[in-house]
Scaffold this motif. Structure first.
Motif, PDB file in Angstrom:
ATOM      1  N   GLU A   1       0.830  -1.201   0.000  1.00  0.00           N
ATOM      2  CA  GLU A   1       0.000   0.000   0.000  1.00  0.00           C
ATOM      3  C   GLU A   1       0.869   1.257   0.000  1.00  0.00           C
ATOM      4  OE1 GLU A   1      -3.674   1.975   2.593  1.00  0.00           O
ATOM      5  OE2 GLU A   1      -3.037  -0.099   2.941  1.00  0.00           O
ATOM      6  N   VAL A   2       0.481   2.237  -0.782  1.00  0.00           N
ATOM      7  CA  VAL A   2       1.214   3.495  -0.903  1.00  0.00           C
ATOM      8  C   VAL A   2       0.484   4.568  -0.108  1.00  0.00           C
ATOM      9  CG1 VAL A   2       2.061   5.274  -2.491  1.00  0.00           C
ATOM     10  CG2 VAL A   2       2.071   2.864  -3.191  1.00  0.00           C
ATOM     11  N   SER A   3       1.204   5.261   0.758  1.00  0.00           N
ATOM     12  CA  SER A   3       0.623   6.377   1.495  1.00  0.00           C
ATOM     13  C   SER A   3       0.375   7.539   0.537  1.00  0.00           C
ATOM     14  CB  SER A   3       1.575   6.823   2.610  1.00  0.00           C
ATOM     15  OG  SER A   3       1.025   7.907   3.343  1.00  0.00           O
ATOM     16  N   VAL A   4      -0.835   8.099   0.583  1.00  0.00           N
ATOM     17  CA  VAL A   4      -1.224   9.192  -0.310  1.00  0.00           C
ATOM     18  C   VAL A   4      -1.496  10.442   0.505  1.00  0.00           C
ATOM     19  CG1 VAL A   4      -2.918  10.008  -1.999  1.00  0.00           C
ATOM     20  CG2 VAL A   4      -2.206   7.603  -2.001  1.00  0.00           C
ATOM     21  N   LEU A   5      -0.839  11.526   0.142  1.00  0.00           N
ATOM     22  CA  LEU A   5      -1.070  12.830   0.741  1.00  0.00           C
ATOM     23  C   LEU A   5      -1.589  13.784  -0.328  1.00  0.00           C
ATOM     24  CD1 LEU A   5       2.186  13.266   2.883  1.00  0.00           C
ATOM     25  CD2 LEU A   5       0.013  12.240   3.573  1.00  0.00           C
ATOM     26  N   VAL A   6      -2.304  14.799   0.105  1.00  0.00           N
ATOM     27  CA  VAL A   6      -2.880  15.763  -0.830  1.00  0.00           C
ATOM     28  C   VAL A   6      -2.221  17.124  -0.612  1.00  0.00           C
ATOM     29  CG1 VAL A   6      -4.990  16.933  -1.584  1.00  0.00           C
ATOM     30  CG2 VAL A   6      -5.068  14.536  -0.865  1.00  0.00           C
ATOM     31  N   GLY A   7      -1.803  17.733  -1.698  1.00  0.00           N
ATOM     32  CA  GLY A   7      -1.347  19.110  -1.630  1.00  0.00           C
ATOM     33  C   GLY A   7      -2.550  20.004  -1.426  1.00  0.00           C
ATOM     34  N   ALA A   8      -2.803  20.396  -0.187  1.00  0.00           N
ATOM     35  CA  ALA A   8      -4.067  21.043   0.155  1.00  0.00           C
ATOM     36  C   ALA A   8      -3.817  22.318   0.949  1.00  0.00           C
ATOM     37  CB  ALA A   8      -4.945  20.090   0.964  1.00  0.00           C
ATOM     38  N   LEU A   9      -4.482  23.390   0.548  1.00  0.00           N
ATOM     39  CA  LEU A   9      -4.418  24.652   1.276  1.00  0.00           C
ATOM     40  C   LEU A   9      -5.814  25.167   1.620  1.00  0.00           C
ATOM     41  CD1 LEU A   9      -1.624  26.492  -0.783  1.00  0.00           C
ATOM     42  CD2 LEU A   9      -1.380  25.364   1.442  1.00  0.00           C
ATOM     43  N   SER A  10      -6.794  24.988   0.719  1.00  0.00           N
ATOM     44  CA  SER A  10      -8.144  25.484   0.967  1.00  0.00           C
ATOM     45  C   SER A  10      -8.909  24.515   1.866  1.00  0.00           C
ATOM     46  CB  SER A  10      -8.896  25.643  -0.351  1.00  0.00           C
ATOM     47  OG  SER A  10      -9.210  24.376  -0.904  1.00  0.00           O
ATOM     48  N   PRO A  11      -9.886  25.008   2.624  1.00  0.00           N
ATOM     49  CA  PRO A  11     -10.653  24.128   3.520  1.00  0.00           C
ATOM     50  C   PRO A  11     -11.307  22.957   2.793  1.00  0.00           C
ATOM     51  CG  PRO A  11     -11.026  26.416   4.102  1.00  0.00           C
ATOM     52  CD  PRO A  11     -10.227  26.430   2.838  1.00  0.00           C
ATOM     53  N   ARG A  12     -11.868  23.168   1.598  1.00  0.00           N
ATOM     54  CA  ARG A  12     -12.531  22.076   0.884  1.00  0.00           C
ATOM     55  C   ARG A  12     -11.539  20.990   0.495  1.00  0.00           C
ATOM     56  NH1 ARG A  12     -16.030  23.947  -4.025  1.00  0.00           N
ATOM     57  NH2 ARG A  12     -16.591  21.712  -3.941  1.00  0.00           N
ATOM     58  N   MET A  13     -10.356  21.399   0.072  1.00  0.00           N
ATOM     59  CA  MET A  13      -9.352  20.419  -0.318  1.00  0.00           C
ATOM     60  C   MET A  13      -8.830  19.680   0.911  1.00  0.00           C
ATOM     61  SD  MET A  13      -8.307  19.568  -3.362  1.00  0.00           S
ATOM     62  CE  MET A  13      -8.331  21.033  -4.412  1.00  0.00           C
ATOM     63  N   VAL A  14      -8.677  20.393   2.018  1.00  0.00           N
ATOM     64  CA  VAL A  14      -8.211  19.755   3.249  1.00  0.00           C
ATOM     65  C   VAL A  14      -9.228  18.737   3.746  1.00  0.00           C
ATOM     66  CG1 VAL A  14      -7.607  20.152   5.671  1.00  0.00           C
ATOM     67  CG2 VAL A  14      -6.757  21.705   3.906  1.00  0.00           C
ATOM     68  N   ARG A  15     -10.508  19.065   3.652  1.00  0.00           N
ATOM     69  CA  ARG A  15     -11.540  18.102   4.079  1.00  0.00           C
ATOM     70  C   ARG A  15     -11.488  16.837   3.224  1.00  0.00           C
ATOM     71  NH1 ARG A  15     -14.621  22.824   5.154  1.00  0.00           N
ATOM     72  NH2 ARG A  15     -15.478  22.857   3.051  1.00  0.00           N
ATOM     73  N   ALA A  16     -11.315  17.003   1.933  1.00  0.00           N
ATOM     74  CA  ALA A  16     -11.200  15.822   1.066  1.00  0.00           C
ATOM     75  C   ALA A  16      -9.995  14.980   1.458  1.00  0.00           C
ATOM     76  CB  ALA A  16     -11.097  16.262  -0.398  1.00  0.00           C
ATOM     77  N   ALA A  17      -8.890  15.650   1.784  1.00  0.00           N
ATOM     78  CA  ALA A  17      -7.691  14.928   2.205  1.00  0.00           C
ATOM     79  C   ALA A  17      -7.939  14.152   3.484  1.00  0.00           C
ATOM     80  CB  ALA A  17      -6.530  15.906   2.390  1.00  0.00           C
ATOM     81  N   GLY A  18      -8.602  14.776   4.451  1.00  0.00           N
ATOM     82  CA  GLY A  18      -8.855  14.121   5.723  1.00  0.00           C
ATOM     83  C   GLY A  18      -9.780  12.930   5.608  1.00  0.00           C
ATOM     84  N   GLU A  19     -10.761  13.021   4.728  1.00  0.00           N
ATOM     85  CA  GLU A  19     -11.745  11.943   4.587  1.00  0.00           C
ATOM     86  C   GLU A  19     -11.250  10.791   3.737  1.00  0.00           C
ATOM     87  OE1 GLU A  19     -15.286  13.733   3.072  1.00  0.00           O
ATOM     88  OE2 GLU A  19     -15.456  15.161   4.741  1.00  0.00           O
ATOM     89  N   LEU A  20     -10.345  11.083   2.766  1.00  0.00           N
ATOM     90  CA  LEU A  20     -10.058  10.089   1.736  1.00  0.00           C
ATOM     91  C   LEU A  20      -8.593   9.719   1.581  1.00  0.00           C
ATOM     92  CD1 LEU A  20     -12.435  11.598  -0.964  1.00  0.00           C
ATOM     93  CD2 LEU A  20     -12.850   9.516   0.355  1.00  0.00           C
ATOM     94  N   SER A  21      -7.688  10.415   2.260  1.00  0.00           N
ATOM     95  CA  SER A  21      -6.261  10.130   2.099  1.00  0.00           C
ATOM     96  C   SER A  21      -5.591  10.013   3.459  1.00  0.00           C
ATOM     97  CB  SER A  21      -5.587  11.217   1.253  1.00  0.00           C
ATOM     98  OG  SER A  21      -5.326  12.381   2.030  1.00  0.00           O
ATOM     99  N   ASP A  22      -4.262   9.964   3.454  1.00  0.00           N
ATOM    100  CA  ASP A  22      -3.502   9.828   4.698  1.00  0.00           C
ATOM    101  C   ASP A  22      -3.098  11.162   5.311  1.00  0.00           C
ATOM    102  OD1 ASP A  22      -3.373   6.914   4.703  1.00  0.00           O
ATOM    103  OD2 ASP A  22      -2.088   7.144   2.948  1.00  0.00           O
ATOM    104  N   GLY A  23      -3.418  12.281   4.645  1.00  0.00           N
ATOM    105  CA  GLY A  23      -3.057  13.570   5.209  1.00  0.00           C
ATOM    106  C   GLY A  23      -2.758  14.590   4.132  1.00  0.00           C
ATOM    107  N   VAL A  24      -2.009  15.619   4.513  1.00  0.00           N
ATOM    108  CA  VAL A  24      -1.721  16.725   3.599  1.00  0.00           C
ATOM    109  C   VAL A  24      -0.225  16.974   3.532  1.00  0.00           C
ATOM    110  CG1 VAL A  24      -3.933  17.876   4.008  1.00  0.00           C
ATOM    111  CG2 VAL A  24      -1.945  18.493   5.405  1.00  0.00           C
TER     112      VAL A  24
END
Length: 308
Positions: free
Chosen positions: A156-179
């Motif tokens: 399994e590969v850990s996935v992080l999201v390049g996130a700055l806006s609240p909507r993008m951060v919420r998607a990261a928190g719900e669906l990935s391993d972090g930001v």
């Protein structure tokens, strides 16, 4: 808070050959850093291919990329590439993904920069399960996938999201391993990114927060901020970062650089750890008339802070 290290000079606008990235990763492992981080620019080398080579000649250090733009890459194709790279990285790969910037996606790739947050949510809903070895059956607004793939020897590969806006951060928190963030200062991390991420990740494993920031150890903080403007000033004109600077209450990139003496930089980094940053990704840059000595001084402190 773990300490990583940038590999390659591309973030400093000094283009690096893939072989340099591999050598830098080997050196970062020797110096004891937890991770080696490569950028991925659309006009430069392919980071995942390069990190696969680095994984084959290292044994301990984590290898991360931040960020691979999503719009030009179908999520199944990116998952297949990352799963293959993971074989050579021995389970040490972190995949950072993000929507990049409108001028890159529309200007260079010729792809509409449409619904970034909705696009990312759908993308993660395909990418992350595929990287867990699952099949995906989705007929969404942006993608249609019916099936999966198999890469023997991967994990399994850990996935992080390049996130700055609240909507993008919420998607990261719900669906990935972090930001993974670039140029997010303490105010933005404390007031917006980290609490939003933790709330969105409730009931899931604690999310990773990787903060990438310019760092320079120096006796002349004013000169260091001026040097940061020269090294990273191109970000001052990007729409996403202008909004970030407004939220942070600063004028430009130089105000967000972590600069000062060894004690001053240590104190500033401790604040980031206290806020909940789990890993620092330092973009070490030179200050003054002796660039090599400046880099050595900064890396010496970071190596000490990284610990065994």
């Amino acid at each position: 808070m773990q300490i990583g290290m940038t590999v390659g000079g591309d973030v400093l606008a000094r283009p690096s050959a893939p072989s340099e990235i591999v050598t830098d990763a080997q050196q970062a492992e020797k110096e004891g850093y937890a991770t080696a981080w490569s950028v991925h620019f659309s006009r430069a080398y392919d980071a995942l291919t390069t990190l696969a080579v680095a994984g084959n000649v290292t044994s301990r250090i984590g290898l991360g990329v931040g960020i691979v733009p999503t719009y030009p890459r179908h999520p199944l194709a990116l998952a297949q590439q990352a799963a293959t790279a993971q074989v050579f990285c021995g389970g040490r790969l972190t995949l950072g993904v993000g929507v990049s910037h409108r001028p890159v996606i529309e200007g260079l790739h010729g792809i509409p920069y449409a619904s970034p947050a909705g696009h990312m949510r759908e993308y993660l809903g395909i990418l992350v399960p595929l990287l867990r070895g699952e099949e995906v059956h989705v007929a969404g607004e942006h993608y249609r996938v019916d099936g999966g793939f198999s890469v023997p020897g991967t994990s399994e590969v850990s996935v992080l999201v390049g996130a700055l806006s609240p909507r993008m951060v919420r998607a990261a928190g719900e669906l990935s391993d972090g930001v993974v963030t670039w140029l997010a200062g303490p105010r933005t991390l404390d007031a917006t990114i980290i609490p939003t991420l933790r709330t969105a990740a409730a009931g899931r494993p604690a999310p990773r927060v990787v903060a990438a920031l310019p760092v320079a150890v120096t006796d002349d903080p004013d000169a260091a901020r001026a040097a940061a403007e020269k090294a990273f000033g191109r970000y001052n004109g990007m729409e996403n970062y202008r909004r970030l600077f407004e939220r942070e209450g600063v004028a430009s990139v130089g105000d967000l650089a972590v600069v000062g003496t060894e004690d001053a930089v240590t104190t500033q980094l401790a604040r980031y750890a206290d806020l909940g940053v789990t890993e620092l990704w330092p973009a070490v840059y030179p200050v003054g008339d002796d660039p090599e000595a400046s880099i050595r001084r900064t890396r010496a402190l970071l190596t000490t802070l990284a610990g065994p």
